[in-house]
Design a protein around this motif. Structure first.
Motif, PDB file in Angstrom:
ATOM      1  N   VAL A 177       0.836  -1.204   0.000  1.00 51.66           N
ATOM      2  CA  VAL A 177       0.000   0.000   0.000  1.00 51.66           C
ATOM      3  C   VAL A 177       0.874   1.259   0.000  1.00 51.66           C
ATOM      4  CG1 VAL A 177      -0.398   0.086   2.493  1.00 51.66           C
ATOM      5  CG2 VAL A 177      -2.040   1.085   0.977  1.00 51.66           C
ATOM      6  N   PRO A 211      -4.735  -3.904   3.194  1.00 54.10           N
ATOM      7  CA  PRO A 211      -5.490  -4.300   1.998  1.00 54.10           C
ATOM      8  C   PRO A 211      -5.640  -5.822   1.926  1.00 54.10           C
ATOM      9  CG  PRO A 211      -3.265  -3.615   1.402  1.00 54.10           C
ATOM     10  CD  PRO A 211      -3.435  -3.313   2.861  1.00 54.10           C
ATOM     11  N   VAL A 216      -4.452  -2.443  -5.220  1.00 58.76           N
ATOM     12  CA  VAL A 216      -4.792  -1.277  -4.388  1.00 58.76           C
ATOM     13  C   VAL A 216      -5.248  -0.156  -5.313  1.00 58.76           C
ATOM     14  CG1 VAL A 216      -3.861   0.506  -2.867  1.00 58.76           C
ATOM     15  CG2 VAL A 216      -3.203  -1.887  -2.526  1.00 58.76           C
ATOM     16  N   LEU A 236      -7.611   5.468  -0.368  1.00 63.93           N
ATOM     17  CA  LEU A 236      -7.144   4.131  -0.729  1.00 63.93           C
ATOM     18  C   LEU A 236      -8.271   3.111  -0.567  1.00 63.93           C
ATOM     19  CD1 LEU A 236      -3.766   4.375   1.188  1.00 63.93           C
ATOM     20  CD2 LEU A 236      -4.008   4.275  -1.306  1.00 63.93           C
TER      21      LEU A 236
END
Lengths: 256, 273
Positions: A177, A211, A216, A236
């Protein structure tokens, strides 16, 4: 040089490979690679109990030369509730970048406020490369949801890294991420990159969870009032919905 | 306790030391200082640190490392990276030789570059905002004055509010707009609260501000929301505006824990700032 990993680790140092090549200057390392390495150092630091990295703030202190890096991790605060850690990277003994991170013990409470995404999933979105620095072999795979590489303004892209960060290790969710969030400045540019440079000085990532898989989605916009800096603001998502926020400070300068 | 009652400033300066007044008392525990006061003090130090060329503050990241006692504090400020393009400043706050909080400030040189349109600023004007405080109590020594438009501690969910500093930073230093922004960023968790503060504690462990430009007004407007995946923590995202529009984004990480059945919440836990 390998194209399948960003770094090789040997003799106590991290040796940059082709995917770590700088996007503004090929003599330097790119922010995706350097930020990923700093995040990995935070990720593998021992924890007294199960914790989630809730925040990581990366400062690129100077251009990172394309050469071996050595690393340290300092524990600023160690407790049952939280850990504050600083990871640092050195080039020839000079501090070039550092990350400050907050880890919080995992507990339980009612979930709140995280939205689903209505964006097309990566399998449904168009395959458009964000970077052309390394040509077709670049391990960063991107799928456009909104915006484009040509038009200025906000952009939303799914990102996946088909490579290892450090050879022999899979990329952890935190590292993934942090690397994905670094594309914000590129995909939401408000200035023509032929005339202006807008390298990011920092990257801060705030996480409500990790995640769920390798894709992502970074939904990004850049704001600037014209005083030499800019701010990128990113939401995000993964395929389950929203999970974090990110910001980058841009240093805006005429391109030479 | 060594703090002084009934002051019109957060702190009293005594030589190099900062003595906490009643406006510094934490809503979570009266023996500790609130995050807004700590943030104000650190923001002040980071902002006044001199640089080689005129610079603007771009990011302020504050870590509350442990509860800050209601005692005299010392602040140490150093420049980690000095240059004509960028400066990275670190300030730390010490009580009896123990580091309780730290701040990093990223500054960049000022230059003329193209501007881009900012997001629209939709708000209830200050003159039309209800005279509604953050919570039921309206403490005379609260460091901030609120006009809650939506949300707050009495209504769960995203919140909107006008607010300004009620107290000076110290007897000889007013709370300037940057200091005020740092205090307000720390209250996003109250303005955008989603957890019932009688059941849950949700003190913030950090507060970070990302500036698009520096604020110019004493009255500022916040839009705050809390998000949590249920892992005993939450992130708060706050947009900060002044009369001219959006000037910063701010975030907090909350440590979320249940008071449980055996233990009642502390007396002051119903309020925040």
């Amino acid at each position: 040089m390998s194209t399948r990993s960003f770094y090789k680790s040997s003799d106590g140092a991290y040796h940059p490979q082709q995917p770590a090549t700088g996007s503004w200057n090929k003599q330097h390392q790119n922010g995706v690679a350097v930020g990923g390495l700093l995040a990995r150092l935070i990720d593998v630091a021992p924890e007294p109990r199960p914790m989630l990295t809730s925040r990581i703030t990366i400062d690129i202190l100077r251009a990172v030369p394309f050469g071996p890096l050595t690393a340290t991790v300092e524990t600023i605060r160690d407790g049952a509730r939280q850990q504050v850690l600083t990871s640092r990277l050195f080039s020839d003994g000079v501090l070039v970048a550092q990350a400050n991170a907050l880890k919080v013990r995992i507990g339980s409470n009612p979930a709140a406020g995280l939205r689903m995404t209505e964006a097309p999933l990566p399998e449904e979105a168009g395959n458009i490369p964000v970077t052309r620095v390394l040509g077709a072999g670049h391990p960063m795979e991107t799928r456009v949801v909104s915006g484009s590489g040509k038009d200025l303004g906000p952009g939303a892209y799914w990102t996946n890294f088909n490579a290892e960060l450090v050879e022999g290790e899979s990329i952890s969710p935190l590292v993934r991420v942090v690397m994905a969030a670094d594309i914000g400045s590129g995909v939401s540019s408000v200035l023509d990159s032929k005339t202006w440079s807008y390298a990011n000085l920092d990257l801060s990532v705030y996480l409500a969870r990790a995640p769920v898989d390798e894709w992502v989605l970074a939904d990004c916009r850049t704001d600037t009032v014209g005083s030499g800096t800019g701010l990128v603001s990113t939401v995000l998502y993964d395929r389950n919905g929203e999970f974090g926020r990110a910001h980058q400070t841009l240093f805006i300068n005429p391109r030479v | 306790m060594s703090h002084e009652a009934g002051s019109d400033s957060l702190y009293t300066r005594r030589g190099e030391k900062w003595v906490a007044g009643t406006g510094c008392i934490s809503p979570w525990n009266p023996a500790h200082q609130n995050g807004a006061a700590v943030s104000a003090l650190l923001a002040h130090y980071v902002n006044i640190q001199t640089a080689a060329v005129p610079m603007q503050l771009c990011r302020l990241s504050i870590d509350i490392l442990r509860p800050v006692p209601m005692t005299e504090l010392e602040v140490v400020c150093e420049t980690l990276r000095e240059g004509t393009r960028v400066q990275l400043v670190e300030a730390s706050l010490w009580s009896s030789g123990i580091k309780c909080a730290q701040a990093q400030g990223l500054k960049s040189r000022i230059a003329e570059t193209p501007e881009a349109p900012l997001p629209e600023f939709k708000r209830v004007e200050l003159k039309d905002a209800p005279d509604r405080p953050l919570d039921r109590r309206n403490r005379d020594n609260s460091p901030l004055e609120f006009r809650i438009v939506e949300g707050g501690l009495l209504q769960s969910g995203p919140g909107k509010a006008w607010a300004r500093a009620r107290l000076n930073l110290s007897n000889d230093t007013p709370a300037d707009p940057i200091t005020t922004a740092a205090m307000l960023a720390d209250t996003g968790s109250g303005v955008g609260a989603v957890f019932d503060s009688r059941e849950w504690s949700f003190a913030n462990m950090d507060v970070c501000l990302h500036f698009i430009r520096l604020p110019i007004d004493s009255w500022q407007y916040l839009e705050s929301e809390t998000q949590s995946s249920g892992l005993g923590q939450a992130i708060v995202s706050t947009r900060l505006y002044d009369q001219a529009g959006l000037f910063a984004h701010a975030h907090q990480t909350l440590f979320v824990s249940n008071y449980g059945t055996q233990k009642s919440p502390p007396e002051k836990a119903h309020t925040h700032q």
